[in-house]
Design an enzyme around this catalytic site. Structure first.
Site, short mmCIF file in Angstrom:
data_model
loop_
_atom_site.label_atom_id
_atom_site.label_comp_id
_atom_site.label_asym_id
_atom_site.label_seq_id
_atom_site.Cartn_x
_atom_site.Cartn_y
_atom_site.Cartn_z
N CYS A 179 0.84 -1.20 0.00
CA CYS A 179 0.00 0.00 0.00
C CYS A 179 0.88 1.26 0.00
CB CYS A 179 -0.91 0.00 1.22
SG CYS A 179 -1.87 1.54 1.39
N CYS A 236 0.55 3.42 3.47
CA CYS A 236 0.99 2.92 4.77
C CYS A 236 2.37 3.48 5.11
CB CYS A 236 1.04 1.40 4.75
SG CYS A 236 -0.58 0.59 4.84
N HIS A 262 -3.96 0.74 8.15
CA HIS A 262 -4.51 0.39 6.84
C HIS A 262 -5.94 -0.12 6.92
CE1 HIS A 262 -4.23 -1.01 2.62
NE2 HIS A 262 -4.92 -2.05 3.04
N ASN A 314 -13.66 9.76 -0.64
CA ASN A 314 -14.41 8.68 -1.28
C ASN A 314 -14.12 7.41 -0.51
OD1 ASN A 314 -15.10 10.51 -3.29
ND2 ASN A 314 -13.53 9.81 -4.70
N HIS A 372 -8.31 7.37 3.42
CA HIS A 372 -7.71 8.61 2.96
C HIS A 372 -8.76 9.46 2.24
CE1 HIS A 372 -7.77 6.41 -0.84
NE2 HIS A 372 -7.53 7.55 -1.48
#
Length: 350
Positions: free
Chosen positions: A74, A77, A120, A160, A173
Protein backbone atom coordinates in the site's frame (compact mmCIF):
# COMPACT_ATOMS: atom_id res chain seq x y z
CA UNK A 1 -1.07 21.00 16.14
CA UNK A 2 2.49 20.32 14.98
CA UNK A 3 3.12 20.68 11.23
CA UNK A 4 6.25 19.29 9.57
CA UNK A 5 6.97 19.95 5.88
CA UNK A 6 9.39 17.80 3.89
CA UNK A 7 9.91 16.46 0.35
CA UNK A 8 9.62 13.09 -1.36
CA UNK A 9 12.36 11.74 -3.64
CA UNK A 10 10.83 13.29 -6.75
CA UNK A 11 10.36 16.71 -5.15
CA UNK A 12 6.69 16.46 -4.24
CA UNK A 13 5.70 18.06 -0.96
CA UNK A 14 4.86 15.87 2.06
CA UNK A 15 3.34 17.34 5.23
CA UNK A 16 2.90 15.61 8.59
CA UNK A 17 0.24 16.84 11.03
CA UNK A 18 0.51 15.73 14.64
CA UNK A 19 -1.31 16.46 17.86
CA UNK A 20 1.97 16.27 19.75
CA UNK A 21 5.69 16.08 19.02
CA UNK A 22 5.85 13.10 16.66
CA UNK A 23 9.59 12.52 16.77
CA UNK A 24 9.02 9.24 18.59
CA UNK A 25 10.65 5.90 17.80
CA UNK A 26 9.62 4.67 14.36
CA UNK A 27 7.96 7.95 13.46
CA UNK A 28 10.79 10.40 12.78
CA UNK A 29 9.56 13.18 10.52
CA UNK A 30 13.00 13.69 9.04
CA UNK A 31 13.00 10.21 7.45
CA UNK A 32 14.30 10.42 3.87
CA UNK A 33 12.46 8.91 0.92
CA UNK A 34 15.02 6.42 -0.53
CA UNK A 35 13.10 5.52 -3.70
CA UNK A 36 14.75 6.20 -7.08
CA UNK A 37 11.80 8.18 -8.42
CA UNK A 38 11.80 10.12 -11.65
CA UNK A 39 10.30 13.61 -11.55
CA UNK A 40 6.54 13.65 -11.91
CA UNK A 41 5.45 14.37 -15.45
CA UNK A 42 1.81 15.39 -15.68
CA UNK A 43 0.07 17.29 -18.41
CA UNK A 44 -3.40 18.09 -17.21
CA UNK A 45 -5.32 20.44 -19.45
CA UNK A 46 -8.43 22.48 -18.70
CA UNK A 47 -10.96 22.75 -21.51
CA UNK A 48 -14.20 24.73 -21.56
CA UNK A 49 -17.40 23.10 -22.82
CA UNK A 50 -18.95 25.82 -25.02
CA UNK A 51 -22.48 24.42 -24.66
CA UNK A 52 -22.57 24.20 -20.87
CA UNK A 53 -19.99 26.83 -20.00
CA UNK A 54 -18.33 24.27 -17.69
CA UNK A 55 -14.68 23.30 -17.40
CA UNK A 56 -13.36 19.77 -17.91
CA UNK A 57 -9.91 18.54 -16.83
CA UNK A 58 -8.15 16.29 -19.33
CA UNK A 59 -5.57 14.14 -17.48
CA UNK A 60 -4.66 11.16 -19.65
CA UNK A 61 -1.49 10.43 -17.61
CA UNK A 62 -3.73 9.08 -14.81
CA UNK A 63 -4.37 5.88 -16.78
CA UNK A 64 -1.21 4.43 -15.26
CA UNK A 65 -2.01 5.16 -11.59
CA UNK A 66 -1.85 2.48 -8.89
CA UNK A 67 -4.92 0.23 -8.86
CA UNK A 68 -5.97 -1.95 -5.88
CA UNK A 69 -2.49 -2.89 -4.61
CA UNK A 70 -2.19 -5.64 -1.95
CA UNK A 71 -2.08 -4.46 1.67
CA UNK A 72 1.66 -5.16 1.98
CA UNK A 73 2.33 -2.84 -0.98
CA UNK A 74 0.00 0.00 0.00
CA UNK A 75 1.50 3.38 -0.98
CA UNK A 76 -0.28 5.11 1.94
CA UNK A 77 0.99 2.92 4.77
CA UNK A 78 4.11 3.90 6.74
CA UNK A 79 7.38 2.74 5.22
CA UNK A 80 9.16 -0.36 6.48
CA UNK A 81 12.53 -1.93 5.72
CA UNK A 82 10.79 -4.19 3.20
CA UNK A 83 8.49 -1.61 1.62
CA UNK A 84 9.07 2.07 0.85
CA UNK A 85 5.74 3.88 0.48
CA UNK A 86 4.76 7.50 -0.12
CA UNK A 87 5.24 8.04 3.64
CA UNK A 88 8.94 7.62 4.58
CA UNK A 89 8.22 7.73 8.33
CA UNK A 90 7.66 4.49 10.23
CA UNK A 91 4.42 5.84 11.67
CA UNK A 92 2.28 8.96 11.40
CA UNK A 93 -0.93 10.57 12.61
CA UNK A 94 -2.16 12.57 9.58
CA UNK A 95 -0.09 12.97 6.43
CA UNK A 96 -0.71 15.02 3.28
CA UNK A 97 1.26 14.79 0.05
CA UNK A 98 1.03 15.89 -3.57
CA UNK A 99 -0.64 13.23 -5.70
CA UNK A 100 1.80 11.47 -8.03
CA UNK A 101 -1.03 11.09 -10.57
CA UNK A 102 -2.87 14.42 -10.29
CA UNK A 103 -5.98 15.42 -12.21
CA UNK A 104 -4.88 19.05 -11.76
CA UNK A 105 -1.29 20.24 -11.79
CA UNK A 106 0.97 23.23 -12.35
CA UNK A 107 -0.90 26.30 -13.51
CA UNK A 108 -4.07 24.17 -13.69
CA UNK A 109 -4.28 23.57 -9.95
CA UNK A 110 -3.07 20.98 -7.46
CA UNK A 111 -4.21 17.61 -6.08
CA UNK A 112 -3.23 16.32 -2.63
CA UNK A 113 -3.82 13.05 -0.79
CA UNK A 114 -4.82 13.19 2.90
CA UNK A 115 -4.06 10.06 4.94
CA UNK A 116 -6.26 10.04 8.05
CA UNK A 117 -4.37 7.34 9.95
CA UNK A 118 -1.44 4.95 9.52
CA UNK A 119 -3.79 1.99 10.21
CA UNK A 120 -4.51 0.39 6.84
CA UNK A 121 -7.59 -1.45 8.11
CA UNK A 122 -9.29 1.44 9.91
CA UNK A 123 -11.94 3.87 8.68
CA UNK A 124 -12.69 7.50 9.48
CA UNK A 125 -15.63 6.36 11.62
CA UNK A 126 -13.20 4.38 13.80
CA UNK A 127 -11.00 7.37 14.60
CA UNK A 128 -11.22 8.98 18.02
CA UNK A 129 -12.32 12.59 18.45
CA UNK A 130 -8.76 13.87 18.88
CA UNK A 131 -7.73 12.41 15.51
CA UNK A 132 -10.88 13.68 13.79
CA UNK A 133 -10.08 17.15 15.14
CA UNK A 134 -6.56 16.84 13.72
CA UNK A 135 -7.96 15.95 10.29
CA UNK A 136 -10.21 19.01 10.49
CA UNK A 137 -7.14 21.12 11.34
CA UNK A 138 -5.31 19.65 8.33
CA UNK A 139 -8.25 20.37 6.01
CA UNK A 140 -8.34 23.93 7.33
CA UNK A 141 -4.60 24.42 6.89
CA UNK A 142 -4.69 23.07 3.34
CA UNK A 143 -7.66 25.33 2.52
CA UNK A 144 -5.78 28.39 3.79
CA UNK A 145 -2.50 27.57 2.07
CA UNK A 146 -3.95 26.49 -1.28
CA UNK A 147 -6.38 29.43 -1.38
CA UNK A 148 -3.40 31.79 -1.21
CA UNK A 149 -1.74 30.26 -4.29
CA UNK A 150 -1.92 32.19 -7.57
CA UNK A 151 -4.52 30.85 -9.95
CA UNK A 152 -6.52 28.86 -7.38
CA UNK A 153 -10.23 29.65 -7.52
CA UNK A 154 -11.72 27.05 -5.16
CA UNK A 155 -10.51 24.42 -2.67
CA UNK A 156 -12.39 21.14 -2.34
CA UNK A 157 -11.73 18.66 0.52
CA UNK A 158 -13.40 15.26 0.18
CA UNK A 159 -13.33 11.55 0.96
CA UNK A 160 -14.41 8.68 -1.28
CA UNK A 161 -14.93 5.44 0.68
CA UNK A 162 -15.56 2.02 -0.83
CA UNK A 163 -14.90 0.13 -4.05
CA UNK A 164 -18.49 0.83 -5.11
CA UNK A 165 -17.57 4.52 -5.27
CA UNK A 166 -14.54 3.73 -7.43
CA UNK A 167 -11.85 3.91 -4.74
CA UNK A 168 -8.63 2.22 -5.89
CA UNK A 169 -6.67 2.43 -2.61
CA UNK A 170 -8.22 0.76 0.45
CA UNK A 171 -6.21 2.73 3.01
CA UNK A 172 -8.41 5.37 4.75
CA UNK A 173 -7.71 8.61 2.96
CA UNK A 174 -9.25 11.62 1.29
CA UNK A 175 -8.15 14.25 -1.18
CA UNK A 176 -7.89 18.01 -1.60
CA UNK A 177 -8.30 19.61 -5.03
CA UNK A 178 -7.28 23.20 -5.70
CA UNK A 179 -9.32 24.13 -8.78
CA UNK A 180 -8.34 26.91 -11.19
CA UNK A 181 -12.06 27.56 -11.75
CA UNK A 182 -15.28 27.65 -9.73
CA UNK A 183 -16.91 24.23 -9.91
CA UNK A 184 -20.34 23.90 -11.60
CA UNK A 185 -22.24 22.91 -8.42
CA UNK A 186 -20.87 25.93 -6.57
CA UNK A 187 -21.62 28.28 -9.46
CA UNK A 188 -25.23 27.08 -9.47
CA UNK A 189 -25.53 27.61 -5.71
CA UNK A 190 -24.12 31.12 -6.04
CA UNK A 191 -26.68 31.99 -8.70
CA UNK A 192 -29.49 30.63 -6.52
CA UNK A 193 -28.21 32.56 -3.51
CA UNK A 194 -28.01 35.80 -5.51
CA UNK A 195 -31.56 35.35 -6.81
CA UNK A 196 -32.84 34.60 -3.31
CA UNK A 197 -31.15 37.70 -1.90
CA UNK A 198 -32.65 39.86 -4.66
CA UNK A 199 -36.09 38.38 -4.10
CA UNK A 200 -36.22 38.29 -0.28
CA UNK A 201 -33.32 40.33 1.05
CA UNK A 202 -32.16 37.28 3.04
CA UNK A 203 -29.45 34.66 2.77
CA UNK A 204 -30.53 31.43 1.03
CA UNK A 205 -28.34 29.08 3.08
CA UNK A 206 -29.52 30.56 6.38
CA UNK A 207 -33.15 30.26 5.32
CA UNK A 208 -32.74 26.63 4.21
CA UNK A 209 -31.00 25.71 7.46
CA UNK A 210 -33.69 27.39 9.56
CA UNK A 211 -36.45 25.60 7.65
CA UNK A 212 -34.75 22.21 7.92
CA UNK A 213 -34.03 22.63 11.64
CA UNK A 214 -37.73 23.22 12.23
CA UNK A 215 -38.79 20.20 10.16
CA UNK A 216 -38.88 16.40 10.20
CA UNK A 217 -35.67 15.62 8.34
CA UNK A 218 -33.16 16.54 11.07
CA UNK A 219 -30.87 13.58 11.69
CA UNK A 220 -28.56 14.96 14.35
CA UNK A 221 -28.44 18.35 16.05
CA UNK A 222 -25.74 19.81 18.25
CA UNK A 223 -25.24 23.24 19.73
CA UNK A 224 -23.21 24.42 16.73
CA UNK A 225 -24.00 21.95 13.91
CA UNK A 226 -27.12 20.38 12.37
CA UNK A 227 -27.23 17.36 10.09
CA UNK A 228 -30.34 16.91 7.96
CA UNK A 229 -31.59 15.07 4.90
CA UNK A 230 -32.40 17.81 2.35
CA UNK A 231 -35.94 18.24 1.05
CA UNK A 232 -34.91 17.38 -2.52
CA UNK A 233 -32.20 14.78 -1.80
CA UNK A 234 -30.72 13.24 -4.94
CA UNK A 235 -29.16 10.16 -3.35
CA UNK A 236 -30.84 7.30 -1.40
CA UNK A 237 -29.22 8.41 1.85
CA UNK A 238 -27.89 11.97 1.69
CA UNK A 239 -27.13 14.22 4.65
CA UNK A 240 -26.02 17.84 4.77
CA UNK A 241 -24.02 18.95 7.80
CA UNK A 242 -23.91 22.70 8.34
CA UNK A 243 -22.60 24.98 11.10
CA UNK A 244 -25.19 27.28 12.66
CA UNK A 245 -22.94 30.29 12.24
CA UNK A 246 -22.47 30.90 8.53
CA UNK A 247 -18.93 31.05 7.20
CA UNK A 248 -17.55 30.91 3.67
CA UNK A 249 -15.01 28.12 4.24
CA UNK A 250 -13.24 26.01 6.85
CA UNK A 251 -10.88 28.81 7.84
CA UNK A 252 -13.83 30.81 9.22
CA UNK A 253 -15.11 28.18 11.69
CA UNK A 254 -15.03 29.45 15.26
CA UNK A 255 -13.52 27.55 18.18
CA UNK A 256 -16.88 26.25 19.42
CA UNK A 257 -17.81 24.76 16.05
CA UNK A 258 -14.37 23.17 15.72
CA UNK A 259 -14.64 21.62 19.16
CA UNK A 260 -18.07 20.09 18.49
CA UNK A 261 -17.40 18.87 14.94
CA UNK A 262 -15.56 15.60 15.77
CA UNK A 263 -18.34 14.13 17.91
CA UNK A 264 -21.08 15.12 15.46
CA UNK A 265 -19.27 13.95 12.35
CA UNK A 266 -18.08 10.65 13.81
CA UNK A 267 -21.60 9.84 14.99
CA UNK A 268 -22.93 10.61 11.52
CA UNK A 269 -20.40 8.29 9.84
CA UNK A 270 -21.12 5.52 12.34
CA UNK A 271 -24.82 5.79 11.62
CA UNK A 272 -24.09 5.48 7.90
CA UNK A 273 -22.36 2.17 8.59
CA UNK A 274 -25.47 0.92 10.42
CA UNK A 275 -28.11 1.93 7.83
CA UNK A 276 -28.32 -1.48 6.18
CA UNK A 277 -28.04 -3.66 9.29
CA UNK A 278 -25.29 -5.23 11.40
CA UNK A 279 -24.31 -7.84 8.80
CA UNK A 280 -23.98 -5.43 5.87
CA UNK A 281 -20.51 -4.46 4.64
CA UNK A 282 -19.30 -0.91 5.36
CA UNK A 283 -21.43 1.68 3.60
CA UNK A 284 -19.71 3.26 0.59
CA UNK A 285 -19.94 7.03 0.64
CA UNK A 286 -18.70 10.36 -0.63
CA UNK A 287 -18.11 13.07 1.96
CA UNK A 288 -17.71 16.48 0.32
CA UNK A 289 -16.92 19.87 1.82
CA UNK A 290 -18.59 22.69 -0.13
CA UNK A 291 -16.59 25.89 0.27
CA UNK A 292 -16.95 29.30 -1.31
CA UNK A 293 -14.70 30.36 -4.18
CA UNK A 294 -11.52 32.05 -3.00
CA UNK A 295 -12.57 35.42 -4.38
CA UNK A 296 -15.31 36.95 -6.46
CA UNK A 297 -18.90 38.08 -6.27
CA UNK A 298 -21.08 35.90 -4.09
CA UNK A 299 -18.41 34.63 -1.68
CA UNK A 300 -20.04 36.55 1.16
CA UNK A 301 -23.39 34.82 0.41
CA UNK A 302 -22.02 31.27 0.50
CA UNK A 303 -22.25 28.91 3.50
CA UNK A 304 -19.72 26.19 4.23
CA UNK A 305 -21.39 22.79 4.51
CA UNK A 306 -20.56 19.12 4.13
CA UNK A 307 -22.59 16.76 1.95
CA UNK A 308 -22.42 13.06 2.83
CA UNK A 309 -24.16 10.49 0.62
CA UNK A 310 -24.07 6.85 -0.43
CA UNK A 311 -24.76 5.10 -3.72
CA UNK A 312 -26.21 2.09 -1.86
CA UNK A 313 -30.02 2.21 -1.91
CA UNK A 314 -30.73 -1.09 -0.14
CA UNK A 315 -28.79 -4.07 1.18
CA UNK A 316 -26.94 -5.54 -1.77
CA UNK A 317 -28.30 -2.93 -4.19
CA UNK A 318 -26.61 0.12 -5.65
CA UNK A 319 -28.08 3.19 -7.24
CA UNK A 320 -26.64 3.44 -10.73
CA UNK A 321 -27.05 6.70 -12.57
CA UNK A 322 -29.71 6.09 -15.20
CA UNK A 323 -30.09 7.79 -18.57
CA UNK A 324 -32.02 10.70 -17.09
CA UNK A 325 -29.31 11.33 -14.50
CA UNK A 326 -26.13 10.70 -16.48
CA UNK A 327 -27.52 12.09 -19.71
CA UNK A 328 -29.63 15.01 -18.50
CA UNK A 329 -28.67 15.64 -14.88
CA UNK A 330 -32.28 15.01 -13.79
CA UNK A 331 -32.16 12.89 -10.63
CA UNK A 332 -34.78 10.33 -9.57
CA UNK A 333 -34.54 9.17 -5.93
CA UNK A 334 -35.89 5.74 -4.88
CA UNK A 335 -35.87 6.61 -1.16
CA UNK A 336 -37.96 9.45 0.26
CA UNK A 337 -35.91 12.00 2.25
CA UNK A 338 -38.31 11.63 5.19
CA UNK A 339 -37.86 7.85 5.42
CA UNK A 340 -34.09 8.25 5.03
CA UNK A 341 -34.06 10.68 7.97
CA UNK A 342 -36.16 8.25 10.02
CA UNK A 343 -33.70 5.45 9.37
CA UNK A 344 -30.67 7.58 10.27
CA UNK A 345 -32.33 8.50 13.56
CA UNK A 346 -33.14 4.84 14.27
CA UNK A 347 -29.50 3.79 14.05
CA UNK A 348 -28.20 6.39 16.50
CA UNK A 349 -25.54 5.24 18.96
CA UNK A 350 -27.04 4.11 22.25
Amino acid sequence: MKKTVTRLADGRELIYYDVEDAAREGGARDAVDPRPLDPVVSASEIRLDPLLGEHVAIASHRQGRIYHPPADSCPLCPSTEAWHSEIPAGDYQVAVFENRFPSLSGANGRCEVVCFTSDHHASFAELDEERAALVLAAWTDRTAELSARPGVAQVYCFENRGAEIGVTLAHPHGQVYAFPFTTPRTATMLRSAAAHRARTGRNLFEDVLAEERAGERVVLAGEHWTAYVPYAARWPYEVHLQPHRRTADLTGLDAAARAEFPSVYLELLRRFDRIFGPDAPPTPYISAWHQAPVTGAGREEFALHLELFTVRRASGKLKYLAGTESGMGAFMNDVSPESAADRLREVASS
